[in-house]
Design an enzyme around this catalytic site. Structure first.
Site, PDB file in Angstrom:
ATOM      1  N   ARG A   4       0.823  -1.209   0.000  1.00 10.22           N
ATOM      2  CA  ARG A   4       0.000   0.000   0.000  1.00 10.22           C
ATOM      3  C   ARG A   4       0.857   1.258   0.000  1.00 10.22           C
ATOM      4  O   ARG A   4       0.528   2.248  -0.680  1.00 10.22           O
ATOM      5  CB  ARG A   4      -0.954  -0.032   1.204  1.00 10.22           C
ATOM      6  N   SER A 142     -10.933  -8.697  -1.318  1.00 10.04           N
ATOM      7  CA  SER A 142     -11.030  -7.288  -0.920  1.00 10.04           C
ATOM      8  C   SER A 142      -9.974  -6.439  -1.608  1.00 10.04           C
ATOM      9  O   SER A 142     -10.058  -5.206  -1.607  1.00 10.04           O
ATOM     10  CB  SER A 142     -10.878  -7.158   0.601  1.00 10.04           C
ATOM     11  N   GLN A 143      -8.956  -7.082  -2.219  1.00 16.71           N
ATOM     12  CA  GLN A 143      -7.926  -6.326  -2.921  1.00 16.71           C
ATOM     13  C   GLN A 143      -8.500  -5.537  -4.096  1.00 16.71           C
ATOM     14  O   GLN A 143      -7.910  -4.537  -4.520  1.00 16.71           O
ATOM     15  CB  GLN A 143      -6.823  -7.264  -3.417  1.00 16.71           C
ATOM     16  N   GLU A 285      -6.072 -14.995   7.185  1.00 15.26           N
ATOM     17  CA  GLU A 285      -4.840 -15.546   6.636  1.00 15.26           C
ATOM     18  C   GLU A 285      -4.042 -16.340   7.668  1.00 15.26           C
ATOM     19  O   GLU A 285      -3.122 -17.087   7.302  1.00 15.26           O
ATOM     20  CB  GLU A 285      -3.978 -14.430   6.062  1.00 15.26           C
ATOM     21  N   ARG A 356       0.913 -19.647   3.417  1.00 12.99           N
ATOM     22  CA  ARG A 356       0.221 -19.736   4.707  1.00 12.99           C
ATOM     23  C   ARG A 356       0.055 -21.178   5.152  1.00 12.99           C
ATOM     24  O   ARG A 356       0.146 -21.485   6.349  1.00 12.99           O
ATOM     25  CB  ARG A 356      -1.118 -19.019   4.602  1.00 12.99           C
ATOM     26  N   LYS A 381       6.912 -15.924  -0.851  1.00 11.68           N
ATOM     27  CA  LYS A 381       5.879 -14.929  -1.176  1.00 11.68           C
ATOM     28  C   LYS A 381       5.775 -13.872  -0.085  1.00 11.68           C
ATOM     29  O   LYS A 381       5.574 -12.690  -0.363  1.00 11.68           O
ATOM     30  CB  LYS A 381       4.532 -15.616  -1.383  1.00 11.68           C
TER      31      LYS A 381
END
Length: 396
Positions: A4, A142-143, A285, A356, A381
């Site tokens: 962001r 939501s991205q 996540e 994850r 990642k």
């Protein structure tokens, strides 16, 4: 936060610095994409990156690799460029559902060519975006909302976004986007649920101090919980933009002790984790790692608020399959996962190419001999060098 901050810096006036940026693959791919469109991004210093905005221009091609963030954040920014910017990525991301975001971009005045409704795609920028009001179903990610909001302050008429559809997953991530927009000087109204209004206005470059990443830190903190040891994560802020309070509550429920010190966050475990009911609605996540703790607990646990863990691939099914392969017992419910501890055995924990899930397998391997991860490289990642860091932690 790094992703962001990079996007906000790209549309701001003046330079921005990112102190302690994430080393994740997403961050590297985003920085490379910004450079290709014309921004100056200096990442020679691992502890501080410098970004100087430049006029964005094509023609240029951006490879988003396996980065969902780059795939959803960079195309809206490309609408502000002059000339065509094409995007493509890993075959997995070619299956990602981008139609709602691409349709919203078109409604806002951005010309997009996408034969399949996703990757590959081309944005034909004309140097500005009219903006205005748009509705989209962003329940798949939501991205899509964050990608629009992060550049919307630079649209001619600002941006009004409304989510319409099933409950939005990843709400803490949108909240993080809003928090950082305000810190950059944007005037944004998020008082109406599932709706955001962003006034037009140039943002100003600033210095960002990036928090430790919650996803990357989780397996290390979980290591303390399942071994009865102690782990410290430095530079953990007492007041964080991420949902750290929810993580503290979850770890405490399992019996751990969480303490803020001047050196960061210290987590200490007990002899064996306790069974607990944990609200994971804000920790989507982290569900794999929390499920790994629950599988090693002294009593059954319930992870409440899972609903739907989207992504490539689906996390909930990955957790269930991974634990089942080691002899664990997991029951999926409409709103969560019920985990009953059983004696586990060694075997291959399938990461499904997801960092994850790999973290969950690593946590299980601390207590179960013979656990092997199908692909530990996927941890790059979010945290390149994870295996070596894991070894250093175990060595004290």
């Amino acid at each position: 936060m790094t992703a962001r901050a990079l996007l906000l810096a790209a549309i701001s006036m003046g330079p921005s610095t990112l102190q302690f940026p994430s080393e994740s693959r997403d961050s590297i791919v985003l920085a490379r994409g910004l450079r290709s469109m014309g921004c100056h991004v200096s990442s020679a210093d691992d502890e501080q990156w410098l970004l100087r905005p430049r006029p964005l221009a094509g023609p240029v091609h951006v490879d988003t690799e396996l980065s969902g963030a780059a795939t959803r954040f960079l195309p809206p920014l490309a609408g502000l460029a002059t000339g065509p910017v094409s995007f493509d990525g890993h075959p997995v991301l070619r299956q990602a559902r981008l139609e709602p975001q691409l349709a919203a971009m078109s409604s806002l005045g951005i010309r997009v060519d996408s034969p399949t409704g996703g990757l590959p795609l081309t944005v034909h920028g004309v140097g500005h975006v009219p903006g205005g009001a748009v509705s989209l179903d962003s329940s798949a990610s939501s991205q899509m909302v964050s990608g629009l909001l992060l550049v919307g302050a630079d649209f001619d008429h600002g941006l009004r976004v409304r989510h319409e559809g099933p409950p939005l997953t990843g709400t803490p991530h949108v909240e993080l986007t809003v928090t950082m927009l305000r810190a950059a000087g944007a005037a944004i109204d998020a008082s109406v649920p599932d709706s955001w209004e962003l006034r037009p206005g140039r943002l100003t470059g600033r210095a960002w101090t990036i928090e430790p990443d919650l996803v990357a830190a989780a397996p290390f903190l979980a290591a303390a919980v399942v071994t009865g040891g102690t782990v410290r994560v430095p530079r953990w802020p007492a007041r964080a933009a991420q949902p750290t309070a929810a993580l503290h509550e979850a770890l405490t429920g399992f019996g751990a002790r969480c303490t803020h010190t001047t050196d960061g966050l210290v987590v200490s475990g007990v002899d064996k984790p306790h069974g607990a009911e944990v609200d994971v609605a804000r920790l989507g996540e982290l569900v794999p790692v929390l499920a790994a703790i629950a599988a090693l607990a002294d009593a059954p646990s319930y992870l409440r608020g899972v609903r739907r863990l989207g992504g490539e691939p689906d996390l909930a099914s990955g957790v269930c399959a991974g634990l089942a392969a080691l002899g664990g017992a997991v029951e999926e419910t409409p709103d969560g996962l019920r985990i009953t501890p059983r004696p586990l055995h060694g075997g291959v924990f399938d990461t499904r190419g997801d960092h994850r899930l790999a973290y969950a397998g690593a946590v299980l391997g601390l207590a179960v001999p013979g656990v092997a991860l199908s692909d530990v490289g996927t941890t790059a990642k979010s945290l390149p060098g994870f295996p070596s860091r894991w070894h250093r932690m175990l060595a004290g």
